[in-house]
Enzyme design. Structure first.
Site, mmCIF file in Angstrom:
data_model
loop_
_atom_site.group_PDB
_atom_site.id
_atom_site.type_symbol
_atom_site.label_atom_id
_atom_site.label_comp_id
_atom_site.label_asym_id
_atom_site.label_seq_id
_atom_site.Cartn_x
_atom_site.Cartn_y
_atom_site.Cartn_z
ATOM 1 N N CYS A 141 0.804 -1.222 0.000
ATOM 2 C CA CYS A 141 0.000 0.000 0.000
ATOM 3 C C CYS A 141 0.842 1.279 0.000
ATOM 4 O O CYS A 141 0.578 2.211 -0.756
ATOM 5 C CB CYS A 141 -0.944 0.004 1.199
ATOM 6 S SG CYS A 141 -0.157 -0.474 2.752
ATOM 7 N N HIS A 194 -3.111 6.374 4.382
ATOM 8 C CA HIS A 194 -1.688 6.589 4.655
ATOM 9 C C HIS A 194 -1.286 7.964 4.121
ATOM 10 O O HIS A 194 -1.641 8.322 2.995
ATOM 11 C CB HIS A 194 -0.831 5.554 3.914
ATOM 12 C CG HIS A 194 -0.916 4.164 4.453
ATOM 13 N ND1 HIS A 194 -1.545 3.838 5.629
ATOM 14 C CD2 HIS A 194 -0.417 2.994 3.963
ATOM 15 C CE1 HIS A 194 -1.438 2.538 5.841
ATOM 16 N NE2 HIS A 194 -0.767 1.995 4.841
#
Lengths: 345, 345
Positions: free
Chosen positions: A132, A252
């Site tokens: 990710c 994130h």
């Protein structure tokens, strides 16, 4: 995608956080499905999930599960992928694997569609979905690489707990309540479930994601180094990373410093990113607009802002890159790959 | 410090978060005080605070407040310092100023005792305490500068809300409760109280601390650039910073990338930091030990760990630096300076 071939699709790890997002996206994108098979560990088998209004029973994933399947999306952990994806691939299934199992395998393409979609043509049955934290960074770096070349990247991450799974989310929320109530907390999951030492994540920042390697970097940090080179097709790009878990649920954030090979104009960089596929530029300091994890959550895009030149190095550029780690960082990237496969058939 | 001259000391901003810590430290360190004067804005005047078991009435700070005072510690905001510190200094008071008012004034020394204590000798009545995020970084960089020389620094911060004051702490805790209860939040303070746009800090990361400058950097980021050069006495050190607020109450964390001028051995760097004043090395990946904000809170030291060489640049070094922003980042650094002044008298 009307008038097109329909596919028998399997989702392995259908009951997990990423599996859930994959199902939502397959439904929302109206993926051309003939038959849908939902697979999981023995523990979750028997669960019933709803897809397009119909109940689908989750079955235990076994070597025999893939008969008749054409596309399988794996997100049930590296061990499951290692055990089952090669068997499925041998039977002619195209496996899109969300785990770390095959990412650095030279025979497995590692694909972010906006960056290296052509690599999927070289697959031998398995296509790997990158980590990710890597996906969102390379999506934003690609337009800069194409235009200026990139010599080095120095990245510090601000990663959400959902990257460590549903139990880590529960732990962070539970700990937050305890701290707010003035109670002591007893960390049980983070930073790494399988390691002995646990640290409080509520109202804290933990500079460890995944296990430490012999070189002092964590596996998460080394994934960013190695996967970036592989996806961008340039082993000469120097990447160094510090990966940090912070008390955020979804999304994130990354502070990325890039050194370009050639001189750049900041306005050109903004235009490039504005026009780049999958990127949303949010860069308006005068109005205090920049990417935020809370606003990226649930969205497929990679958000980029805080673009500014290093005052000491004219080819240095600071960026702030935010994306939902379960969406572009996992489920959406995998479904994008599946869509490219479907189009090519 | 027995058998030594006692001082008439004033604490300006005594009722604020940093003032409170200064008082605690003056008491704990048994600072040689003859008379203690507690000053504040008109709003807080009349408050009674306890120092060494005795009640002290807080008075409004005015130009006449400094008669007879020898050392004054200012932490009541830049405007108060600008208005009163020069007047006090003219009367012979040595002012230790915690605000941004005089930091970059060429006539004002900017001091971190572990780095440039000799600079206090050049004061003309005012000595400036650097910004919290700068202090902890330069304390950790100083041993490296002395041994290897430093060519550049790339820093990304993970800053606690206490740096924005008591109201920001309240807001973060209140927002956290609301989010945990499933309610909407209405941000009112952060990122910058005096600016129109507010963002949620609970379970988020905000890449804005203080106001944006014309160059696209925030004032906090530019403080790190300018103050580092001044404190370390080397304008050639290139610093670029990304300053981010995260949902932590006390303790700033920093991901710092340093490029040294000369080759280094990692073991030597560890030894240098282990022996450096004010630094505690917490660097044991095998046992998952590294600095954490929750463990630095309330302590005077700067904690350093996650030391590792950039795999691409042999003179590049990654570090993780954590310290309590109200302690070494503000109150403790100011009291340290006051102690040096007391010793020299």
């Amino acid at each position: 995608m009307s008038n097109q071939k329909l596919f028998n699709v399997a989702v392995v790890g259908a009951t997990g956080a990423v599996g859930e997002q994959i199902l939502k996206l397959l439904e929302k994108r109206d993926f051309p499905i003939n038959q849908l098979k939902l697979l999981s560990s023995a523990r979750s088998a028997g669960t019933k999930l709803t897809f397009k209004g119909q109940e689908v029973m989750v079955e235990e994933a076994t070597p025999d599960s893939f008969i008749g399947v054409e596309i399988a999306l794996f997100s049930a952990g590296g061990d499951v992928s290692k055990a089952l994806a090669p068997i499925a691939a041998e039977q002619g299934v195209i496996c899109i694997d969300n785990t770390n199992a095959f990412r650095m395998d030279p025979d497995t393409p590692l694909v972010v569609p906006e960056v290296n979609i052509d690599a999927i043509n070289e697959h031998k049955g398995i296509i790997a979905n990158p980590n990710c934290s890597t996906i969102q960074m390379v999506a934003a770096l690609k337009p800069l690489q194409d235009r200026y070349g990139i010599s080095r990247v120095i990245v510090s991450t601000y990663q959400a707990v959902s990257g460590a799974g549903a139990r880590a989310i529960d732990e962070m929320l539970r700990q937050s309540k305890e701290v707010l109530a003035g109670n002591e907390v007893e960390p049980q999951i983070l930073p790494v479930g399988s390691l002995p030492v646990k640290h409080q994540i509520a109202f804290n920042a933990i500079p460890q994601i995944d296990k430490f390697q012999d070189n002092g970097y964590t596996l998460e940090e080394m994934k960013m180094v190695r996967e970036t080179k592989k996806i961008m097709g340039d082993e000469s790009i120097e990447v160094t990373a510090t990966c940090v878990r912070i008390p955020v649920v979804y999304g994130h954030s990354e502070s990325v410093y890039v050194e370009l090979k050639n001189d750049y104009e900041l306005e050109d960089v903004k235009r490039l990113l504005q026009d780049a596929p999958g990127i949303t530029l949010v860069d308006d300091p005068a109005n205090q607009q920049y990417p935020l994890a809370t606003e990226a959550a649930g969205k497929p895009d990679v958000f980029v802002g805080r673009l500014r030149r290093d005052l000491g190095h004219s080819r240095g550029l600071n960026m702030w890159i935010v994306s939902d780690n379960l969406m572009k960082g996992a489920a959406w990237n995998a479904v994008q790959i599946a869509e490219f496969i479907a189009i090519e058939k």
